[in-house]
Design a protein around this motif. Structure first.
Motif, PDB file in Angstrom:
ATOM      1  N   GLU A   1       0.857  -1.180   0.000  1.00  0.00           N
ATOM      2  CA  GLU A   1       0.000   0.000   0.000  1.00  0.00           C
ATOM      3  C   GLU A   1       0.891   1.227   0.000  1.00  0.00           C
ATOM      4  N   ALA A   2       0.471   2.241  -0.708  1.00  0.00           N
ATOM      5  CA  ALA A   2       1.190   3.518  -0.708  1.00  0.00           C
ATOM      6  C   ALA A   2       0.161   4.638  -0.675  1.00  0.00           C
ATOM      7  N   GLU A   3       0.453   5.648   0.109  1.00  0.00           N
ATOM      8  CA  GLU A   3      -0.474   6.773   0.239  1.00  0.00           C
ATOM      9  C   GLU A   3       0.312   8.070   0.245  1.00  0.00           C
ATOM     10  N   ASP A   4      -0.141   9.024  -0.566  1.00  0.00           N
ATOM     11  CA  ASP A   4       0.451  10.351  -0.618  1.00  0.00           C
ATOM     12  C   ASP A   4      -0.247  11.212   0.428  1.00  0.00           C
ATOM     13  N   LEU A   5       0.516  11.687   1.398  1.00  0.00           N
ATOM     14  CA  LEU A   5      -0.041  12.482   2.491  1.00  0.00           C
ATOM     15  C   LEU A   5       0.267  13.956   2.287  1.00  0.00           C
ATOM     16  N   ASP A   6      -0.134  14.781   3.234  1.00  0.00           N
ATOM     17  CA  ASP A   6       0.113  16.218   3.183  1.00  0.00           C
ATOM     18  C   ASP A   6       1.604  16.530   3.190  1.00  0.00           C
ATOM     19  N   ASP A   7       1.951  17.677   2.644  1.00  0.00           N
ATOM     20  CA  ASP A   7       3.318  18.195   2.646  1.00  0.00           C
ATOM     21  C   ASP A   7       4.298  17.244   1.956  1.00  0.00           C
ATOM     22  N   ASN A   8       3.851  16.563   0.901  1.00  0.00           N
ATOM     23  CA  ASN A   8       4.678  15.713   0.046  1.00  0.00           C
ATOM     24  C   ASN A   8       5.256  14.491   0.749  1.00  0.00           C
ATOM     25  N   PHE A   9       4.660  14.031   1.826  1.00  0.00           N
ATOM     26  CA  PHE A   9       5.079  12.793   2.470  1.00  0.00           C
ATOM     27  C   PHE A   9       4.368  11.619   1.815  1.00  0.00           C
ATOM     28  N   ILE A  10       5.074  10.512   1.699  1.00  0.00           N
ATOM     29  CA  ILE A  10       4.502   9.282   1.160  1.00  0.00           C
ATOM     30  C   ILE A  10       4.768   8.173   2.163  1.00  0.00           C
ATOM     31  N   VAL A  11       3.713   7.485   2.562  1.00  0.00           N
ATOM     32  CA  VAL A  11       3.851   6.346   3.466  1.00  0.00           C
ATOM     33  C   VAL A  11       3.645   5.081   2.646  1.00  0.00           C
ATOM     34  N   ILE A  12       4.611   4.185   2.728  1.00  0.00           N
ATOM     35  CA  ILE A  12       4.535   2.895   2.040  1.00  0.00           C
ATOM     36  C   ILE A  12       4.450   1.816   3.104  1.00  0.00           C
ATOM     37  N   VAL A  13       3.458   0.950   2.975  1.00  0.00           N
ATOM     38  CA  VAL A  13       3.278  -0.160   3.903  1.00  0.00           C
ATOM     39  C   VAL A  13       3.436  -1.444   3.106  1.00  0.00           C
ATOM     40  N   LEU A  14       4.417  -2.246   3.496  1.00  0.00           N
ATOM     41  CA  LEU A  14       4.654  -3.537   2.863  1.00  0.00           C
ATOM     42  C   LEU A  14       4.184  -4.635   3.803  1.00  0.00           C
ATOM     43  N   TYR A  15       3.211  -5.409   3.345  1.00  0.00           N
ATOM     44  CA  TYR A  15       2.775  -6.594   4.073  1.00  0.00           C
ATOM     45  C   TYR A  15       3.593  -7.754   3.522  1.00  0.00           C
ATOM     46  N   TRP A  16       4.351  -8.401   4.385  1.00  0.00           N
ATOM     47  CA  TRP A  16       5.197  -9.513   3.943  1.00  0.00           C
ATOM     48  C   TRP A  16       5.135 -10.601   4.990  1.00  0.00           C
ATOM     49  N   GLY A  17       4.458 -11.700   4.651  1.00  0.00           N
ATOM     50  CA  GLY A  17       4.294 -12.783   5.609  1.00  0.00           C
ATOM     51  C   GLY A  17       3.405 -12.351   6.760  1.00  0.00           C
ATOM     52  N   ASP A  18       3.897 -12.522   7.978  1.00  0.00           N
ATOM     53  CA  ASP A  18       3.110 -12.228   9.175  1.00  0.00           C
ATOM     54  C   ASP A  18       3.219 -10.787   9.651  1.00  0.00           C
ATOM     55  N   TYR A  19       4.038  -9.970   8.992  1.00  0.00           N
ATOM     56  CA  TYR A  19       4.271  -8.603   9.470  1.00  0.00           C
ATOM     57  C   TYR A  19       4.007  -7.573   8.386  1.00  0.00           C
ATOM     58  N   LYS A  20       3.761  -6.342   8.847  1.00  0.00           N
ATOM     59  CA  LYS A  20       3.675  -5.213   7.919  1.00  0.00           C
ATOM     60  C   LYS A  20       4.697  -4.177   8.361  1.00  0.00           C
ATOM     61  N   TYR A  21       5.353  -3.578   7.379  1.00  0.00           N
ATOM     62  CA  TYR A  21       6.455  -2.659   7.599  1.00  0.00           C
ATOM     63  C   TYR A  21       6.088  -1.295   7.017  1.00  0.00           C
ATOM     64  N   HIS A  22       6.291  -0.225   7.807  1.00  0.00           N
ATOM     65  CA  HIS A  22       5.928   1.131   7.410  1.00  0.00           C
ATOM     66  C   HIS A  22       7.197   1.947   7.115  1.00  0.00           C
ATOM     67  N   MET A  23       7.195   2.648   5.986  1.00  0.00           N
ATOM     68  CA  MET A  23       8.278   3.549   5.609  1.00  0.00           C
ATOM     69  C   MET A  23       7.704   4.923   5.307  1.00  0.00           C
ATOM     70  N   ILE A  24       8.506   5.953   5.545  1.00  0.00           N
ATOM     71  CA  ILE A  24       8.117   7.313   5.195  1.00  0.00           C
ATOM     72  C   ILE A  24       9.134   7.842   4.195  1.00  0.00           C
ATOM     73  N   LEU A  25       8.636   8.306   3.054  1.00  0.00           N
ATOM     74  CA  LEU A  25       9.470   8.907   2.030  1.00  0.00           C
ATOM     75  C   LEU A  25       8.852  10.245   1.646  1.00  0.00           C
ATOM     76  N   ARG A  26       9.526  10.962   0.785  1.00  0.00           N
ATOM     77  CA  ARG A  26       8.998  12.239   0.291  1.00  0.00           C
ATOM     78  C   ARG A  26       8.999  12.230  -1.234  1.00  0.00           C
ATOM     79  N   SER A  27       8.055  12.981  -1.807  1.00  0.00           N
ATOM     80  CA  SER A  27       7.992  13.073  -3.260  1.00  0.00           C
ATOM     81  C   SER A  27       8.833  14.230  -3.793  1.00  0.00           C
ATOM     82  N   VAL A  28       9.263  15.115  -2.903  1.00  0.00           N
ATOM     83  CA  VAL A  28      10.178  16.198  -3.269  1.00  0.00           C
ATOM     84  C   VAL A  28      11.289  16.234  -2.215  1.00  0.00           C
ATOM     85  N   PRO A  29      12.497  16.657  -2.588  1.00  0.00           N
ATOM     86  CA  PRO A  29      13.562  16.696  -1.578  1.00  0.00           C
ATOM     87  C   PRO A  29      13.271  17.754  -0.525  1.00  0.00           C
ATOM     88  N   MET A  30      13.778  17.540   0.644  1.00  0.00           N
ATOM     89  CA  MET A  30      13.527  18.471   1.753  1.00  0.00           C
ATOM     90  C   MET A  30      14.571  19.573   1.772  1.00  0.00           C
TER      91      MET A  30
END
Length: 178
Positions: free
Chosen positions: A149-178
């Motif tokens: 799953e990926a979602e574009d949030l406010d202020d150019n933040f992107i949260v990516i959630v990877l479901y892999w096996g028994d766990y889900k992992y959350h990452m925060i990235l940006r669509s523009v450099p800070m």
């Protein structure tokens, strides 16, 4: 909203931006950019057990720029912290920190992964394979189920959630450099 699920409704903008600021850029790398645990994950697999992620625009994590392309996403633990490896052509290209690891809900894959529609002849073929698969010599371990799953949030933040096996992992990235 993805598949009718408001998965990212619980994110608070202030919390996301503070978490992003608190995460550190990884300072380690792998020898020859090879993931040492990949062989264990794939030795009895028919195909790669990792999620394929297609990126059409660059993503940024502080000083790291992830260029567009196809990447296999692999969660790994290093010195007590979790990181997502972006692998391309069998080599680790980028290492991004994971800020949260949670257990996947019990029926998540059943409710969200599509069910393959089969014809009568395909069902008969699968029944034969299931019968042959009962013998211990022909059994393979089940591949871990994956979902992304990926979602574009406010202020150019992107949260990516990877479901892999028994766990889900959350990452925060940006669509523009800070």
């Amino acid at each position: 909203m993805l598949l009718g699920i408001p998965a990212f409704a619980e994110y608070d903008f202030n919390e996301i931006s503070q978490t992003y600021r608190d995460l550190e850029v990884p300072t380690f790398s792998y020898v020859h950019d090879l993931d040492p645990e990949e062989y264990v994950d794939t030795q009895k697999a028919t195909w790669s057990p990792y999620s394929l992620f297609r990126l059409t625009a660059p993503l940024y994590f502080k000083t790291i720029t992830i260029q567009p392309g196809y990447y296999l996403l692999t969660p790994r633990e290093h010195e007590g912290n979790y990181y997502m490896l972006f692998k391309q052509n069998g080599k680790v290209k980028y290492i991004i920190p994971i800020y949260d690891k949670q257990i996947v809900e019990l029926d998540f894959y059943k409710n969200n992964l599509p069910v393959e529609k089969t014809t009568w002849s395909q069902r008969q073929h699968l029944r034969i394979l299931k019968f042959v698969g009962k013998f211990r010599s022909s059994q393979r371990p089940e591949m871990p189920k994956t979902f992304l799953e990926a979602e574009d949030l406010d202020d150019n933040f992107i949260v990516i959630v990877l479901y892999w096996g028994d766990y889900k992992y959350h990452m925060i990235l940006r669509s523009v450099p800070m």
